[in-house]
Design a protein around this motif. Structure first.
Motif, mmCIF file in Angstrom:
data_model
loop_
_atom_site.group_PDB
_atom_site.id
_atom_site.type_symbol
_atom_site.label_atom_id
_atom_site.label_comp_id
_atom_site.label_asym_id
_atom_site.label_seq_id
_atom_site.Cartn_x
_atom_site.Cartn_y
_atom_site.Cartn_z
ATOM 1 N N ARG A 96 2.437 1.921 -3.396
ATOM 2 C CA ARG A 96 1.478 2.505 -4.342
ATOM 3 C C ARG A 96 1.271 3.991 -4.053
ATOM 4 N NH1 ARG A 96 -0.812 -2.731 -3.676
ATOM 5 N NH2 ARG A 96 -0.874 -3.831 -5.660
ATOM 6 N N LYS A 97 1.238 4.341 -2.770
ATOM 7 C CA LYS A 97 1.071 5.739 -2.369
ATOM 8 C C LYS A 97 2.276 6.578 -2.818
ATOM 9 C CE LYS A 97 -0.448 8.259 1.702
ATOM 10 N NZ LYS A 97 -0.766 8.152 3.124
ATOM 11 N N THR A 113 3.753 5.092 -12.244
ATOM 12 C CA THR A 113 2.947 3.876 -12.143
ATOM 13 C C THR A 113 3.761 2.806 -11.431
ATOM 14 O OG1 THR A 113 3.722 3.077 -14.283
ATOM 15 C CG2 THR A 113 1.676 4.348 -14.275
ATOM 16 N N VAL A 114 3.065 1.833 -10.870
ATOM 17 C CA VAL A 114 3.704 0.729 -10.161
ATOM 18 C C VAL A 114 3.635 -0.504 -11.049
ATOM 19 C CG1 VAL A 114 3.633 -0.739 -8.123
ATOM 20 C CG2 VAL A 114 2.989 1.643 -7.935
ATOM 21 N N ILE A 154 8.954 1.340 -9.665
ATOM 22 C CA ILE A 154 8.304 2.649 -9.700
ATOM 23 C C ILE A 154 9.230 3.554 -10.493
ATOM 24 C CG2 ILE A 154 7.509 4.629 -8.363
ATOM 25 C CD1 ILE A 154 7.024 2.725 -6.013
ATOM 26 N N LYS A 160 0.828 -1.203 0.000
ATOM 27 C CA LYS A 160 0.000 0.000 0.000
ATOM 28 C C LYS A 160 0.861 1.251 0.000
ATOM 29 C CE LYS A 160 -3.880 -0.930 2.872
ATOM 30 N NZ LYS A 160 -4.731 -0.466 3.953
ATOM 31 N N LYS A 205 2.042 7.152 -6.575
ATOM 32 C CA LYS A 205 1.008 8.144 -6.883
ATOM 33 C C LYS A 205 1.505 9.553 -6.600
ATOM 34 C CE LYS A 205 -3.815 9.254 -6.066
ATOM 35 N NZ LYS A 205 -5.045 8.883 -5.363
#
Length: 57
Positions: free
Chosen positions: A5-6, A14-15, A28, A2, A9
């Motif tokens: 991904r944060k 993008t991941v 990333i 999580k 962003k």
């Protein structure tokens, strides 16, 4: 995952996630790291992964 991904962003990236043998490879932008696939990841390991992925290029 999580948190990664944060980070992506917030950086406008993008991941990309690829499953390996006992690790997950996360990319990333141009930075790449491996994340152990365990129920709990050691806190020191988690901090190192996050620091590496947050680093500016």
């Amino acid at each position: 995952m999580k948190r990664l991904r944060k980070i992506a962003k917030s950086q406008g990236e993008t991941v990309e996630i690829r499953e390996g043998g006992s690790h997950t490879v996360v990319k990333i932008g141009s930075r790449q790291t491996t994340v152990p696939r365990h129920n709990e990841v050691n806190e020191i390991t988690a901090k190192a992964i996050i620091k590496h992925m947050e680093a500016s290029e």
